[in-house]
Design a protein around this motif. Structure first.
Motif, PDB file in Angstrom:
ATOM      1  N   THR A 284       0.165  -8.788   5.925  1.00 19.28           N
ATOM      2  CA  THR A 284       1.189  -8.957   6.944  1.00 19.28           C
ATOM      3  C   THR A 284       1.861  -7.609   7.120  1.00 19.28           C
ATOM      4  O   THR A 284       1.770  -6.733   6.261  1.00 19.28           O
ATOM      5  CB  THR A 284       2.203 -10.061   6.568  1.00 19.28           C
ATOM      6  N   THR A 285       2.524  -7.427   8.259  1.00 22.27           N
ATOM      7  CA  THR A 285       3.136  -6.144   8.585  1.00 22.27           C
ATOM      8  C   THR A 285       4.648  -6.255   8.461  1.00 22.27           C
ATOM      9  O   THR A 285       5.243  -7.220   8.930  1.00 22.27           O
ATOM     10  CB  THR A 285       2.772  -5.736  10.027  1.00 22.27           C
ATOM     11  N   VAL A 286       5.255  -5.260   7.809  1.00 23.72           N
ATOM     12  CA  VAL A 286       6.719  -5.193   7.721  1.00 23.72           C
ATOM     13  C   VAL A 286       7.179  -3.981   8.522  1.00 23.72           C
ATOM     14  O   VAL A 286       6.721  -2.863   8.284  1.00 23.72           O
ATOM     15  CB  VAL A 286       7.182  -5.055   6.255  1.00 23.72           C
ATOM     16  N   PHE A 287       8.053  -4.224   9.507  1.00 22.57           N
ATOM     17  CA  PHE A 287       8.659  -3.141  10.281  1.00 22.57           C
ATOM     18  C   PHE A 287      10.075  -2.922   9.758  1.00 22.57           C
ATOM     19  O   PHE A 287      10.890  -3.848   9.766  1.00 22.57           O
ATOM     20  CB  PHE A 287       8.722  -3.498  11.769  1.00 22.57           C
TER      21      PHE A 287
ATOM     22  N   LEU B  35      15.394   3.714  17.840  1.00 21.17           N
ATOM     23  CA  LEU B  35      15.691   3.354  16.461  1.00 21.17           C
ATOM     24  C   LEU B  35      14.401   3.612  15.675  1.00 21.17           C
ATOM     25  O   LEU B  35      13.438   2.857  15.820  1.00 21.17           O
ATOM     26  CB  LEU B  35      16.057   1.859  16.408  1.00 21.17           C
ATOM     27  N   PRO B  36      14.344   4.687  14.865  1.00 17.80           N
ATOM     28  CA  PRO B  36      13.078   4.998  14.179  1.00 17.80           C
ATOM     29  C   PRO B  36      12.623   3.826  13.310  1.00 17.80           C
ATOM     30  O   PRO B  36      13.434   3.180  12.654  1.00 17.80           O
ATOM     31  CB  PRO B  36      13.435   6.206  13.314  1.00 17.80           C
ATOM     32  N   LYS B  37      11.322   3.565  13.356  1.00 19.06           N
ATOM     33  CA  LYS B  37      10.761   2.469  12.549  1.00 19.06           C
ATOM     34  C   LYS B  37       9.652   3.011  11.662  1.00 19.06           C
ATOM     35  O   LYS B  37       8.904   3.893  12.066  1.00 19.06           O
ATOM     36  CB  LYS B  37      10.162   1.395  13.468  1.00 19.06           C
ATOM     37  N   VAL B  38       9.558   2.454  10.462  1.00 22.40           N
ATOM     38  CA  VAL B  38       8.377   2.708   9.647  1.00 22.40           C
ATOM     39  C   VAL B  38       7.675   1.369   9.418  1.00 22.40           C
ATOM     40  O   VAL B  38       8.302   0.310   9.489  1.00 22.40           O
ATOM     41  CB  VAL B  38       8.706   3.379   8.293  1.00 22.40           C
ATOM     42  N   MET B  39       6.386   1.445   9.183  1.00 20.18           N
ATOM     43  CA  MET B  39       5.587   0.228   9.064  1.00 20.18           C
ATOM     44  C   MET B  39       4.913   0.219   7.694  1.00 20.18           C
ATOM     45  O   MET B  39       4.400   1.241   7.235  1.00 20.18           O
ATOM     46  CB  MET B  39       4.536   0.256  10.175  1.00 20.18           C
ATOM     47  N   LEU B  40       4.940  -0.948   7.065  1.00 17.97           N
ATOM     48  CA  LEU B  40       4.300  -1.138   5.762  1.00 17.97           C
ATOM     49  C   LEU B  40       3.342  -2.315   5.858  1.00 17.97           C
ATOM     50  O   LEU B  40       3.622  -3.274   6.581  1.00 17.97           O
ATOM     51  CB  LEU B  40       5.342  -1.522   4.716  1.00 17.97           C
TER      52      LEU B  40
ATOM     53  N   CYS C  17       0.838  -1.203   0.000  1.00 18.96           N
ATOM     54  CA  CYS C  17       0.000   0.000   0.000  1.00 18.96           C
ATOM     55  C   CYS C  17       0.869   1.247   0.000  1.00 18.96           C
ATOM     56  O   CYS C  17       1.995   1.233   0.457  1.00 18.96           O
ATOM     57  CB  CYS C  17      -0.939  -0.020   1.185  1.00 18.96           C
ATOM     58  N   GLN C  18       0.283   2.321  -0.512  1.00 16.50           N
ATOM     59  CA  GLN C  18       1.114   3.496  -0.812  1.00 16.50           C
ATOM     60  C   GLN C  18       1.449   4.358   0.391  1.00 16.50           C
ATOM     61  O   GLN C  18       2.130   5.369   0.251  1.00 16.50           O
ATOM     62  CB  GLN C  18       0.423   4.344  -1.897  1.00 16.50           C
ATOM     63  N   ASN C  19       0.992   3.976   1.594  1.00 17.04           N
ATOM     64  CA  ASN C  19       1.325   4.796   2.760  1.00 17.04           C
ATOM     65  C   ASN C  19       2.266   4.053   3.697  1.00 17.04           C
ATOM     66  O   ASN C  19       2.108   2.856   3.935  1.00 17.04           O
ATOM     67  CB  ASN C  19       0.060   5.175   3.540  1.00 17.04           C
ATOM     68  N   LEU C  20       3.241   4.792   4.228  1.00 20.27           N
ATOM     69  CA  LEU C  20       4.077   4.303   5.324  1.00 20.27           C
ATOM     70  C   LEU C  20       3.454   4.797   6.611  1.00 20.27           C
ATOM     71  O   LEU C  20       3.030   5.955   6.686  1.00 20.27           O
ATOM     72  CB  LEU C  20       5.476   4.925   5.242  1.00 20.27           C
ATOM     73  N   ILE C  21       3.421   3.968   7.624  1.00 27.12           N
ATOM     74  CA  ILE C  21       2.947   4.431   8.927  1.00 27.12           C
ATOM     75  C   ILE C  21       4.206   4.699   9.751  1.00 27.12           C
ATOM     76  O   ILE C  21       5.029   3.811   9.964  1.00 27.12           O
ATOM     77  CB  ILE C  21       2.027   3.388   9.578  1.00 27.12           C
TER      78      ILE C  21
ATOM     79  N   ALA D  51       0.260   8.249  14.839  1.00 31.06           N
ATOM     80  CA  ALA D  51      -0.622   9.254  14.239  1.00 31.06           C
ATOM     81  C   ALA D  51      -0.217   9.647  12.827  1.00 31.06           C
ATOM     82  O   ALA D  51      -1.010  10.181  12.079  1.00 31.06           O
ATOM     83  CB  ALA D  51      -0.642  10.487  15.131  1.00 31.06           C
ATOM     84  N   ARG D  52       1.052   9.413  12.459  1.00 30.32           N
ATOM     85  CA  ARG D  52       1.546   9.975  11.202  1.00 30.32           C
ATOM     86  C   ARG D  52       1.653   8.934  10.093  1.00 30.32           C
ATOM     87  O   ARG D  52       2.041   7.805  10.329  1.00 30.32           O
ATOM     88  CB  ARG D  52       2.934  10.594  11.431  1.00 30.32           C
ATOM     89  N   GLN D  53       1.306   9.393   8.887  1.00 32.50           N
ATOM     90  CA  GLN D  53       1.507   8.567   7.701  1.00 32.50           C
ATOM     91  C   GLN D  53       2.278   9.392   6.680  1.00 32.50           C
ATOM     92  O   GLN D  53       2.283  10.619   6.739  1.00 32.50           O
ATOM     93  CB  GLN D  53       0.165   8.145   7.100  1.00 32.50           C
ATOM     94  N   HIS D  54       2.940   8.714   5.767  1.00 30.15           N
ATOM     95  CA  HIS D  54       3.673   9.413   4.718  1.00 30.15           C
ATOM     96  C   HIS D  54       3.579   8.587   3.453  1.00 30.15           C
ATOM     97  O   HIS D  54       3.573   7.366   3.511  1.00 30.15           O
ATOM     98  CB  HIS D  54       5.148   9.586   5.127  1.00 30.15           C
ATOM     99  N   GLU D  55       3.521   9.267   2.326  1.00 33.87           N
ATOM    100  CA  GLU D  55       3.472   8.520   1.067  1.00 33.87           C
ATOM    101  C   GLU D  55       4.751   7.701   0.903  1.00 33.87           C
ATOM    102  O   GLU D  55       5.848   8.177   1.191  1.00 33.87           O
ATOM    103  CB  GLU D  55       3.319   9.491  -0.114  1.00 33.87           C
TER     104      GLU D  55
END
Length: 330
Positions: A117-120, A92-97, A45-49, A53-57
């Protein structure tokens, strides 16, 4: 009802370093089938979490629809890193896909599939370390446990690849080989050429609920050789496919009532075993699956006596391995 394709892991973890090249492979995600005809298609999906509260393309990560390989479609530079780590409270900053799965090619922006499934991805504020500075453990395995969930009664299939795509891409002067150590007759097969692990037959949870194997990795650099072993665990997920059974084959019990019995006296018991399911919580949902009934036409009997239902988890031991089930007592 066929539930369709599914992921053998609930989540995946990987590190991303600054300035890694475009096309850098990060990790491979696998899917298992519900029926032989299905073909897996992966979609991101086109958004990173970024935080709760925050999402980013998503401008940096892409997945190959046919084989589940997640890779960098744009190099993550320092400016990107700073933008993605703003307000990220983790050390350690993480983004979620979210990676989605379908048995047909995905339409644009189709992100409501239930199968995901979730990718960290941990963002590392440094360039990728030199291969010579990594330990054998880091070269061979990621930080995530090698723990998988395979549904019983489903077709065989490949569910993991031991070789790390990023290490294979960066450390080509190292020789890294794997072995899967398993007891004779275990229904798993390791392919040395592709380093992939396959379940070779349909599993039966009532026969065995958990397989404990070991993944062994050997790293050779010139004359130096290092070895590391980690647990490789497969849990078999239950399908409600076996009927409950009675230890002596009868599903009724007679009760003889003597004069002057006190309230609460137990007059008769009936035991039912279920190797297929374990107690579900809340308890009421387990109770509703089975009911105990007094068979009578006499309203006085219905008012004066009642059936109580208690149940607990027990272990069966088919073929010497422990399988959880439930004992119901009425």
């Amino acid at each position: 009802v066929a539930l369709g394709l599914y992921f053998p892991r609930k989540e995946y973890l990987e590190n991303v370093y600054i300035d890694e090249p475009v096309g850098m492979p990060l990790l491979r995600i696998h899917a298992l089938k519900d029926s032989h005809e299905e073909v897996a298609h992966f979609h991101l999906c086109q958004n990173l979490i970024i935080s709760r509260a925050r999402q980013h393309e998503n401008n940096w990560f892409q997945i190959r629809e046919k084989n589940g390989l997640l890779y960098l479609s744009k190099s993550l530079d320092r400016e990107d890193f700073n933008m993605l780590s703003v307000g990220n409270w983790m050390p350690l900053p993480k983004v979620m896909l979210y990676v989605f799965l379908s048995s047909h090619p995905f339409q644009e922006k189709e992100c409501d599939s239930a199968t995901r499934t979730t990718v960290f991805l941990s963002l590392i504020n440094a360039t990728a370390p030199a291969c010579s500075s990594l330990t054998a453990r880091q070269l061979c395995f990621t930080e995530m446990d090698l723990s998988f969930h395979i549904k019983e009664n489903k077709p065989p299939g490949t569910f993991h690849q031991l070789q790390l795509p990023s290490v294979h891409h960066l450390c080509q002067n190292l020789s890294i080989s794997y072995k899967l150590l398993a007891a004779e007759g275990t229904p798993f097969w390791y392919n040395e050429d592709t380093t992939s692990v396959r379940v070779t037959q349909r599993l039966d949870r009532e026969e065995r609920e958990r397989y404990e194997l070991i993944a062994k990795c050997t790293v050779r650099e010139g004359f130096r050789e290092m070895q590391v072993e980690v647990p490789f665990l497969v849990n078999v997920l239950d399908e409600d496919d076996s009927p409950p059974f009675l230890p002596n084959g009868t599903d009724t019990a007679d009760a003889v009532v003597e004069f002057s019995r006190k309230e609460g006296t137990v007059l008769s018991t009936l035991t039912v075993y279920d190797a297929d399911t374990t107690p579900i919580y809340p308890l009421e949902s387990s109770r509703k699956k089975y009911t105990g009934t007094i068979i009578t036409d006499d309203p006085w009997i219905s008012e004066t006596f009642r059936v109580e239902h208690i149940f607990d988890e027990i272990h069966f031991s088919p073929n010497g391995s422990q399988v959880r089930g439930t004992r119901h007592e009425y």
